[in-house]
Design a protein around this motif. Structure first.
Motif, mmCIF file in Angstrom:
data_model
loop_
_atom_site.group_PDB
_atom_site.id
_atom_site.type_symbol
_atom_site.label_atom_id
_atom_site.label_comp_id
_atom_site.label_asym_id
_atom_site.label_seq_id
_atom_site.Cartn_x
_atom_site.Cartn_y
_atom_site.Cartn_z
ATOM 1 N N ASP A 200 0.864 -1.283 0.051
ATOM 2 C CA ASP A 200 0.207 0.042 0.091
ATOM 3 C C ASP A 200 0.830 1.230 -0.029
ATOM 4 N N ARG A 201 0.407 2.322 -0.597
ATOM 5 C CA ARG A 201 1.095 3.710 -0.525
ATOM 6 C C ARG A 201 1.084 4.306 0.953
ATOM 7 N N PRO A 202 2.383 4.783 1.222
ATOM 8 C CA PRO A 202 2.464 5.333 2.652
ATOM 9 C C PRO A 202 1.073 6.111 3.085
ATOM 10 N N ILE A 203 0.601 5.803 4.094
ATOM 11 C CA ILE A 203 -0.626 6.327 4.720
ATOM 12 C C ILE A 203 -0.720 7.797 4.866
ATOM 13 N N GLU A 204 0.649 8.360 5.333
ATOM 14 C CA GLU A 204 0.950 9.787 5.466
ATOM 15 C C GLU A 204 0.913 10.453 4.057
ATOM 16 N N ILE A 205 1.198 9.868 2.927
ATOM 17 C CA ILE A 205 0.993 10.596 1.663
ATOM 18 C C ILE A 205 -0.330 10.560 1.234
ATOM 19 N N THR A 206 -0.904 9.414 1.340
ATOM 20 C CA THR A 206 -2.580 9.384 1.150
ATOM 21 C C THR A 206 -3.186 10.455 1.952
ATOM 22 N N LEU A 207 -2.952 10.607 3.229
ATOM 23 C CA LEU A 207 -3.617 11.663 4.095
ATOM 24 C C LEU A 207 -3.316 13.042 3.509
ATOM 25 N N GLU A 208 -2.067 13.379 3.174
ATOM 26 C CA GLU A 208 -1.588 14.527 2.808
ATOM 27 C C GLU A 208 -2.321 14.828 1.384
ATOM 28 N N ARG A 209 -2.558 14.111 0.487
ATOM 29 C CA ARG A 209 -3.202 14.132 -0.613
ATOM 30 C C ARG A 209 -4.638 14.549 -0.437
ATOM 31 N N ALA A 210 -5.247 13.900 0.566
ATOM 32 C CA ALA A 210 -6.800 13.892 0.800
ATOM 33 C C ALA A 210 -6.655 15.015 1.574
ATOM 34 N N TRP A 211 -6.019 15.508 2.270
ATOM 35 C CA TRP A 211 -6.202 17.029 2.855
ATOM 36 C C TRP A 211 -6.098 18.029 1.967
ATOM 37 N N LYS A 212 -5.003 18.047 1.068
ATOM 38 C CA LYS A 212 -5.083 18.982 -0.057
ATOM 39 C C LYS A 212 -6.178 19.171 -0.997
ATOM 40 N N SER A 213 -7.033 17.914 -1.064
ATOM 41 C CA SER A 213 -8.065 17.911 -2.015
ATOM 42 C C SER A 213 -9.100 18.489 -1.589
ATOM 43 N N LEU A 214 -9.152 19.093 -0.174
ATOM 44 C CA LEU A 214 -10.319 19.794 0.375
ATOM 45 C C LEU A 214 -10.336 21.266 0.259
ATOM 46 N N THR A 215 -11.438 22.017 0.291
ATOM 47 C CA THR A 215 -11.061 23.277 0.383
ATOM 48 C C THR A 215 -10.985 23.818 1.950
ATOM 49 N N TRP A 216 -10.653 25.228 2.173
ATOM 50 C CA TRP A 216 -10.609 25.374 3.600
ATOM 51 C C TRP A 216 -11.950 25.162 4.608
ATOM 52 N N ASP A 217 -13.076 25.541 3.833
ATOM 53 C CA ASP A 217 -14.526 25.269 4.328
ATOM 54 C C ASP A 217 -14.440 23.844 4.665
ATOM 55 N N GLN A 218 -14.382 23.018 3.649
ATOM 56 C CA GLN A 218 -14.172 21.389 3.937
ATOM 57 C C GLN A 218 -13.412 21.008 4.828
ATOM 58 N N LYS A 219 -12.180 21.679 4.921
ATOM 59 C CA LYS A 219 -11.213 20.969 5.867
ATOM 60 C C LYS A 219 -11.716 21.285 7.690
ATOM 61 N N THR A 220 -12.271 22.559 7.526
ATOM 62 C CA THR A 220 -12.845 22.883 8.851
ATOM 63 C C THR A 220 -13.922 22.038 9.144
#
Length: 354
Positions: A200-220
């Motif tokens: 599997d891909r390193p979970i750190e990279i997966t979560l980083e890409r997931a976080w960056k895919s969100l807008t700031w409103d969505q992150k909040t």
């Protein structure tokens, strides 16, 4: 204004299966014939249930021109779909590996989560029922934290910790240790002399890409939603208790935040497919068996047979950024302040929950 992330140049290469694609129908004939030849009736039952498929080399996409000439893809890839909290999956893993006798067993884990395979019921520092796919494992906790920050950054670390606490809470009703099928894969691989591969891909990279895919409103909204899930009363609705596996949890998140579907599921399907047929570990192998969550099977099979060789390994793990150093500095200061508050609050929750 909340602006979404800029799509990468390789976004078109991440092709999820079309709605009409059914992995079982795509490789059913090949799988049934091979299962019958193995002489184990239980394999046929797994094939009929859709838990086991076989993809021969002739069904793979073309070998790309950039592939080293001394690399030979495996003759066949078997994929076993499991449930991370099911005792039946443990028996299935043992049966399939012993019947197929692969050269390699590829598991849906990365280096940061490999410790799941070595946790035992005697471990006093990390009880089995508290361990899950998001846990920070390893001999040294701070070493795991450092690796998590180096690969994914502080945001990915905070998101991982939140998911670890939430995952532990919603899976507690199952009253079973997490990842027993991976421990079974390790033990049987040692018995039969198969190489164990972290696919599997390193979970750190997966979560980083997931976080960056969100807008700031969505992150909040996401962070607030995770905190609410962690601090809610134990009387959790039954449909949330069933979301015990990372795939099910990712699916639930992707329903609310569709942009998460790509980094959390589609890209990882392709990464797992890459590990099964193109990683250095499987070079010149005859047989490879993948042990993955059953929810990934459709995407993995599609990636194996539809790949045209236009996707490089660096595309699957790339973390491109178009920010200037000034904007990166400002964002970093804001981010670190927020992350510090999140980690402090999370620590308080960890003390109470874990």
């Amino acid at each position: 204004m909340a602006a979404g992330p800029t799509p990468s140049a390789t976004a078109a290469s991440f092709r999820p299966p079309p709605p009409c694609f059914d992995y079982r129908a795509a490789v059913l004939a090949d799988t049934r014939a091979a299962a019958a030849a193995a002489g184990d009736p239980a394999l046929a039952a797994l094939v009929d249930s859709g838990a086991l498929v076989r993809v021969p080399r002739r069904r793979f996409g073309p070998v790309p021109a950039w592939r080293p000439p001394d690399f030979v893809e495996p003759e066949e890839v078997w994929i076993l779909g499991t449930s991370h909290l099911s005792p039946d999956s443990v028996a299935d893993v043992e049966r399939v590996l012993r019947a197929v006798q692969p050269d390699n067993a590829v598991v849906e884990l990365c280096r940061s989560r490999a410790g799941i395979m070595y946790v035992s019921s005697d471990a006093s520092d990390e009880p089995l029922l508290k361990s899950n796919m998001f846990s920070l494992g390893g001999a040294k906790f701070f070493g795991a934290v450092n690796r998590s920050i180096n690969l994914g950054g502080q945001s990915a670390l905070a998101l991982r910790l939140l998911l670890a606490v939430l995952s532990s809470k919603i899976s507690s009703g199952a009253n079973r240790p997490f990842g027993e099928e991976f421990r079974a894969a390790r033990k049987v691989s040692e018995d039969i002399g198969a190489q164990l591969v972290l696919g599997d891909r390193p979970i750190e990279i997966t979560l980083e890409r997931a976080w960056k895919s969100l807008t700031w409103d969505q992150k909040t909204k996401l962070v607030i939603s995770l905190f609410r899930g962690i601090t809610s009363t134990p009387d959790t609705p039954q449909d949330e208790k069933t979301a015990a596996s990372p795939y099910e949890l990712y699916q639930k998140l992707s329903t609310s935040y569709p942009s998460l579907l790509q980094p959390l599921i589609h890209e990882r399907d392709m990464f797992l497919a890459w590990s099964l047929k193109r990683s250095k570990a499987v070079n010149k192998s005859k047989t490879v068996v993948g042990v993955v969550g059953k929810g990934h099977m459709n995407g993995i099979v599609y990636a194996l047979i539809s790949d045209q060789g236009d996707l490089r390994f660096r595309d699957l793990v790339g973390r491109a950024s178009s920010d200037t150093w000034v904007s990166s500095l400002i964002k970093g200061l804001v981010r670190d302040t927020i992350i510090g508050l999140v980690l402090w609050a999370l620590y308080e929750q960890l003390q109470a929950v874990l």
